[in-house]
Design an enzyme around this catalytic site. Structure first.
Site, PDB file in Angstrom:
ATOM      1  N   THR A  77    -112.693  38.436  10.812  1.00  0.00           N
ATOM      2  CA  THR A  77    -113.321  37.155  11.159  1.00  0.00           C
ATOM      3  C   THR A  77    -114.508  37.346  12.104  1.00  0.00           C
ATOM      4  OG1 THR A  77    -111.380  35.809  10.759  1.00  0.00           O
ATOM      5  CG2 THR A  77    -112.926  34.973  12.396  1.00  0.00           C
TER       6      THR A  77
ATOM      7  N   THR B 147    -118.119  35.380  24.566  1.00  0.00           N
ATOM      8  CA  THR B 147    -117.207  35.500  25.706  1.00  0.00           C
ATOM      9  C   THR B 147    -117.735  36.472  26.763  1.00  0.00           C
ATOM     10  OG1 THR B 147    -115.030  36.345  26.312  1.00  0.00           O
ATOM     11  CG2 THR B 147    -115.970  37.234  24.311  1.00  0.00           C
ATOM     12  N   ASP B 148    -117.263  36.296  27.999  1.00  0.00           N
ATOM     13  CA  ASP B 148    -117.610  37.260  29.054  1.00  0.00           C
ATOM     14  C   ASP B 148    -116.865  38.588  28.885  1.00  0.00           C
ATOM     15  OD1 ASP B 148    -115.047  36.444  29.763  1.00  0.00           O
ATOM     16  OD2 ASP B 148    -115.540  35.873  31.816  1.00  0.00           O
ATOM     17  N   GLU B 149    -115.831  38.603  28.009  1.00  0.00           N
ATOM     18  CA  GLU B 149    -115.030  39.830  27.879  1.00  0.00           C
ATOM     19  C   GLU B 149    -115.839  40.990  27.299  1.00  0.00           C
ATOM     20  OE1 GLU B 149    -111.054  39.708  26.518  1.00  0.00           O
ATOM     21  OE2 GLU B 149    -110.657  37.758  27.411  1.00  0.00           O
TER      22      GLU B 149
ATOM     23  N   TYR C 237    -110.204  42.690  20.532  1.00  0.00           N
ATOM     24  CA  TYR C 237    -110.838  41.361  20.518  1.00  0.00           C
ATOM     25  C   TYR C 237    -112.256  41.428  21.080  1.00  0.00           C
ATOM     26  CZ  TYR C 237    -112.264  36.840  22.425  1.00  0.00           C
ATOM     27  OH  TYR C 237    -112.998  35.733  22.766  1.00  0.00           O
TER      28      TYR C 237
ATOM     29  N   LYS D 157    -115.959  40.838  19.302  1.00  0.00           N
ATOM     30  CA  LYS D 157    -116.920  39.817  19.747  1.00  0.00           C
ATOM     31  C   LYS D 157    -118.250  40.495  20.126  1.00  0.00           C
ATOM     32  CE  LYS D 157    -116.535  35.916  20.321  1.00  0.00           C
ATOM     33  NZ  LYS D 157    -116.751  34.736  19.432  1.00  0.00           N
TER      34      LYS D 157
ATOM     35  N   PRO E 124    -101.463  46.223  27.609  1.00  0.00           N
ATOM     36  CA  PRO E 124    -102.175  47.509  27.552  1.00  0.00           C
ATOM     37  C   PRO E 124    -103.689  47.300  27.717  1.00  0.00           C
ATOM     38  CG  PRO E 124    -100.673  47.266  25.673  1.00  0.00           C
ATOM     39  CD  PRO E 124    -100.700  45.942  26.376  1.00  0.00           C
TER      40      PRO E 124
HETATM   41  P1  NAD Z   1    -109.057  29.288  18.962  1.00  0.00           P
HETATM   42  O1  NAD Z   1    -108.318  30.522  18.585  1.00  0.00           O
HETATM   43  O2  NAD Z   1    -108.354  28.194  19.673  1.00  0.00           O
HETATM   44  O3  NAD Z   1    -109.711  28.630  17.649  1.00  0.00           O
HETATM   45  C1  NAD Z   1    -110.346  29.403  16.670  1.00  0.00           C
HETATM   46  C2  NAD Z   1    -110.655  28.519  15.473  1.00  0.00           C
HETATM   47  O4  NAD Z   1    -111.332  29.324  14.485  1.00  0.00           O
HETATM   48  C3  NAD Z   1    -109.412  27.955  14.782  1.00  0.00           C
HETATM   49  O5  NAD Z   1    -109.615  26.613  14.414  1.00  0.00           O
HETATM   50  C4  NAD Z   1    -109.260  28.825  13.540  1.00  0.00           C
HETATM   51  O6  NAD Z   1    -108.606  28.170  12.463  1.00  0.00           O
HETATM   52  C5  NAD Z   1    -110.722  29.138  13.229  1.00  0.00           C
HETATM   53  N1  NAD Z   1    -110.882  30.374  12.439  1.00  0.00           N
HETATM   54  C6  NAD Z   1    -110.315  31.586  12.683  1.00  0.00           C
HETATM   55  N2  NAD Z   1    -110.694  32.469  11.736  1.00  0.00           N
HETATM   56  C7  NAD Z   1    -111.533  31.809  10.896  1.00  0.00           C
HETATM   57  C8  NAD Z   1    -112.263  32.181   9.737  1.00  0.00           C
HETATM   58  N3  NAD Z   1    -112.202  33.431   9.237  1.00  0.00           N
HETATM   59  N4  NAD Z   1    -113.034  31.258   9.128  1.00  0.00           N
HETATM   60  C9  NAD Z   1    -113.104  29.978   9.614  1.00  0.00           C
HETATM   61  N5  NAD Z   1    -112.424  29.567  10.675  1.00  0.00           N
HETATM   62  C10 NAD Z   1    -111.654  30.474  11.338  1.00  0.00           C
HETATM   63  O7  NAD Z   1    -110.317  29.788  19.780  1.00  0.00           O
HETATM   64  P2  NAD Z   1    -111.037  29.117  21.043  1.00  0.00           P
HETATM   65  O8  NAD Z   1    -110.297  29.487  22.269  1.00  0.00           O
HETATM   66  O9  NAD Z   1    -111.301  27.711  20.728  1.00  0.00           O
HETATM   67  O10 NAD Z   1    -112.419  29.932  21.053  1.00  0.00           O
HETATM   68  C11 NAD Z   1    -113.541  29.479  20.314  1.00  0.00           C
HETATM   69  C12 NAD Z   1    -114.682  30.458  20.501  1.00  0.00           C
HETATM   70  O11 NAD Z   1    -115.007  30.540  21.884  1.00  0.00           O
HETATM   71  C13 NAD Z   1    -114.337  31.881  20.062  1.00  0.00           C
HETATM   72  O12 NAD Z   1    -115.480  32.424  19.444  1.00  0.00           O
HETATM   73  C14 NAD Z   1    -114.027  32.612  21.362  1.00  0.00           C
HETATM   74  O13 NAD Z   1    -114.335  33.979  21.257  1.00  0.00           O
HETATM   75  C15 NAD Z   1    -114.962  31.902  22.318  1.00  0.00           C
HETATM   76  N6  NAD Z   1    -114.524  31.860  23.730  1.00  0.00           N
HETATM   77  C16 NAD Z   1    -113.268  31.444  24.057  1.00  0.00           C
HETATM   78  C17 NAD Z   1    -112.907  31.335  25.407  1.00  0.00           C
HETATM   79  C18 NAD Z   1    -111.546  30.851  25.826  1.00  0.00           C
HETATM   80  O14 NAD Z   1    -111.216  30.906  27.011  1.00  0.00           O
HETATM   81  N7  NAD Z   1    -110.709  30.353  24.926  1.00  0.00           N
HETATM   82  C19 NAD Z   1    -113.841  31.674  26.398  1.00  0.00           C
HETATM   83  C20 NAD Z   1    -115.107  32.102  26.015  1.00  0.00           C
HETATM   84  C21 NAD Z   1    -115.457  32.178  24.691  1.00  0.00           C
HETATM   85  O1  DAU Z   2    -112.754  35.452  29.380  1.00  0.00           O
HETATM   86  C1  DAU Z   2    -112.831  34.708  28.197  1.00  0.00           C
HETATM   87  C2  DAU Z   2    -111.614  34.954  27.358  1.00  0.00           C
HETATM   88  O2  DAU Z   2    -110.527  34.277  27.976  1.00  0.00           O
HETATM   89  C3  DAU Z   2    -111.785  34.488  25.912  1.00  0.00           C
HETATM   90  O3  DAU Z   2    -112.783  35.255  25.297  1.00  0.00           O
HETATM   91  C4  DAU Z   2    -110.468  34.643  25.138  1.00  0.00           C
HETATM   92  O4  DAU Z   2    -110.623  34.118  23.834  1.00  0.00           O
HETATM   93  C5  DAU Z   2    -109.382  33.885  25.876  1.00  0.00           C
HETATM   94  O5  DAU Z   2    -108.152  34.058  25.217  1.00  0.00           O
HETATM   95  C6  DAU Z   2    -109.287  34.366  27.320  1.00  0.00           C
HETATM   96  O6  DAU Z   2    -108.800  35.722  27.368  1.00  0.00           O
HETATM   97  P1  DAU Z   2    -107.719  36.211  28.440  1.00  0.00           P
HETATM   98  O7  DAU Z   2    -107.050  37.421  27.916  1.00  0.00           O
HETATM   99  O8  DAU Z   2    -108.301  36.282  29.795  1.00  0.00           O
HETATM  100  O9  DAU Z   2    -106.727  34.909  28.400  1.00  0.00           O
HETATM  101  P2  DAU Z   2    -105.133  34.789  28.414  1.00  0.00           P
HETATM  102  O10 DAU Z   2    -104.824  33.339  28.574  1.00  0.00           O
HETATM  103  O11 DAU Z   2    -104.495  35.496  27.268  1.00  0.00           O
HETATM  104  O12 DAU Z   2    -104.732  35.545  29.753  1.00  0.00           O
HETATM  105  C7  DAU Z   2    -105.258  35.158  31.010  1.00  0.00           C
HETATM  106  C8  DAU Z   2    -104.710  36.128  32.052  1.00  0.00           C
HETATM  107  O13 DAU Z   2    -103.292  35.906  32.172  1.00  0.00           O
HETATM  108  C9  DAU Z   2    -104.857  37.584  31.657  1.00  0.00           C
HETATM  109  O14 DAU Z   2    -105.108  38.348  32.826  1.00  0.00           O
HETATM  110  C10 DAU Z   2    -103.500  37.964  31.076  1.00  0.00           C
HETATM  111  C11 DAU Z   2    -102.540  37.090  31.859  1.00  0.00           C
HETATM  112  N1  DAU Z   2    -101.314  36.658  31.132  1.00  0.00           N
HETATM  113  C12 DAU Z   2    -101.457  36.096  29.904  1.00  0.00           C
HETATM  114  C13 DAU Z   2    -100.354  35.675  29.193  1.00  0.00           C
HETATM  115  C14 DAU Z   2    -100.489  35.064  27.801  1.00  0.00           C
HETATM  116  C15 DAU Z   2    -100.073  36.780  31.730  1.00  0.00           C
HETATM  117  O15 DAU Z   2     -99.941  37.261  32.867  1.00  0.00           O
HETATM  118  N2  DAU Z   2     -98.972  36.371  31.037  1.00  0.00           N
HETATM  119  C16 DAU Z   2     -99.053  35.829  29.781  1.00  0.00           C
HETATM  120  O16 DAU Z   2     -97.987  35.491  29.189  1.00  0.00           O
END
Ligand code: NAD
Ligand code: DAU
Length: 360
Positions: free
Chosen positions: A104, A138-140, A164, A168, A296
């Protein structure tokens, strides 16, 4: 009309709400959106049910890697802009199965770029000049900071650490190359951790709220001292609207709220909020905190320097972490129907896969 990939997900779904509310507030006519979404486990049409029902949004259920489907949607709907949110987004899932992330985030983004460029190239001159492809990232991609490193700026070198973030980073490089090589009108945003309504409950904040309410352990990875820079999702949505309007072509913009918080402090804040709003019969929610085996390759610290977007675009977040987390906890308390819809059997399988092998 604009086309939004991944708008049945967390941020894209909030964006659809924000898009219409913002236009109404600014006195602009409602502009329709086409939601192009594969509806994976993370895609929930329930999030945008009102807009689908009113006809403001139209759903195309397809994969961004399916070039025929992308081409057909572009021909049919003729969008003036593409906002690319679709991605596999959960780091833990990328560790268990990176294949979908490559499909994706990299192949899908490539397919979308190819079809979008072909569509853009034959547009009439005025429409071609106004067209935009905004890539949500993303900032990651910048990797991990030590406690004393400066926050990520747009010139920080890419150093992605998980499948991931590597996928990205690959998509960001493709977007950059399409601008540099073909003059394709791209904009990229790199945002920090979002939280808010409709957050899929595999991620830290919604998982902790729901586990707490259900009397389950609150699984904190490692020592709980990892730091994330939290931004309320609507602030991210507003940043995207403003970059779409005012961003310089080919540029990247870091988006963040200067809210660096240790994971354990996020979890205790949620627990105390729940103690106040939904007290337990006995004890406190913090009693459920359980330290478990670390993720990990777990990145230690993320932090965004938002100087560029503040200076060039004039964007600033409206919410502090205190106001945003209050809205978020209340939303999860009030929206049990949405929560039940998204926690399918597949969701329960994932929770078993991710947490069963972790030692407390
Ligand atoms: P999410 O996982 O909640 O949603 C992803 C969406 O994409 C879903 O609706 C899914 O059905 C759709 N999708 C997945 N694969 C697909 C494909 N092959 N074709 C069409 N649709 C597809 O993600 P999110 O947290 O809403 O993140 C959205 C975007 O923002 C992502 O690009 C992510 O990298 C970026 N982002 C997320 C965060 C965060 O904290 N969640 C922070 C910074 C950037
Ligand atoms: O920084 C932007 C990113 O933030 C986005 O690009 C990603 O899509 C989004 O998922 C998010 O990534 P993180 O890995 O930071 O988010 P997550 O909510 O999975 O975890 C946040 C922090 O909490 C991370 O340090 C891992 C920790 N964690 C997470 C889970 C699910 C726990 O300690 N326990 C948990 O069960």
């Amino acid at each position: 009309m604009i086309l939004i990939t991944g708008a049945a997900g967390f941020i894209g779904g909030n964006f659809v709400h924000h898009w219409f509310e913002r236009r109404a507030k600014l006195g602009l006519p409602p502009e329709q959106v086409v939601v192009f979404d594969k509806l994976t486990y993370a895609g929930n049409p329930a999030t945008i049910a009102a807009q689908l029902k009113s006809g403001e949004a139209t759903l195309v259920h397809a994969d961004i890697a399916d070039r025929d489907a992308v081409r057909q949607a572009l021909q049919q709907y003729q969008p003036r802009a593409i906002l690319h949110f679709a991605a596999e987004s959960h780091v833990d899932r990328s560790i268990h199965g990176p294949g979908e992330f490559i499909h994706t985030n990299m192949v899908g983004t490539f397919s979308l770029l190819e079809e979008s460029r072909a569509y853009w190239m034959v547009m009439p001159e005025a429409e071609r000049a106004a067209f935009r492809f905004l890539h949500v990232s993303t900032d990651e991609v910048y990797g991990s900071l030590s406690d004393t490193d400066p926050a990520f700026s747009e010139t920080t070198a890419y150093a992605p650490n998980s499948p991931y973030s590597a996928s990205k980073a690959g998509s960001d490089h493709l977007v950059r190359a399409y601008h540099h090589t073909y003059g394709f009108p791209t904009l990229t945003t790199n945002c920090s951790n979002n939280y808010g309504p409709y957050h899929f409950p595999e991620k830290l904040i919604p998982l902790m709220i729901l586990n707490a309410l259900e009397g389950k352990p609150l699984p904190v990875y490692g020592d709980g001292l990892n730091i994330r820079d939290w931004l309320f999702v609507r602030d991210h949505c507003e940043a995207i609207c403003q970059v779409l309007e005012k961003g310089r072509l080919g540029e990247t913009y870091n988006v963040g709220g200067k809210n660096e918080i240790k994971n354990i402090d996020v979890v205790t804040t949620i627990c105390r909020k729940l103690d106040a709003l939904r007290p337990k019969e006995s004890g406190r929610y913090e009693d459920q905190i359980t330290y478990v085996t670390d993720r990990p390759g777990h990145d230690r610290r993320y932090a965004i320097d938002p100087t560029k977007i503040e200076r060039e675009i004039g964007w600033k977040p409206a919410e502090s972490f205190e106001t945003g987390i209050d809205k978020t906890v209340r939303w999860f308390l009030d929206n049990t129907e949405w929560i039940d819809t998204v926690r399918s059997g597949a969701y329960r399988d994932w929770i078993n896969t991710n947490y069963q092998g972790r030692q407390a």
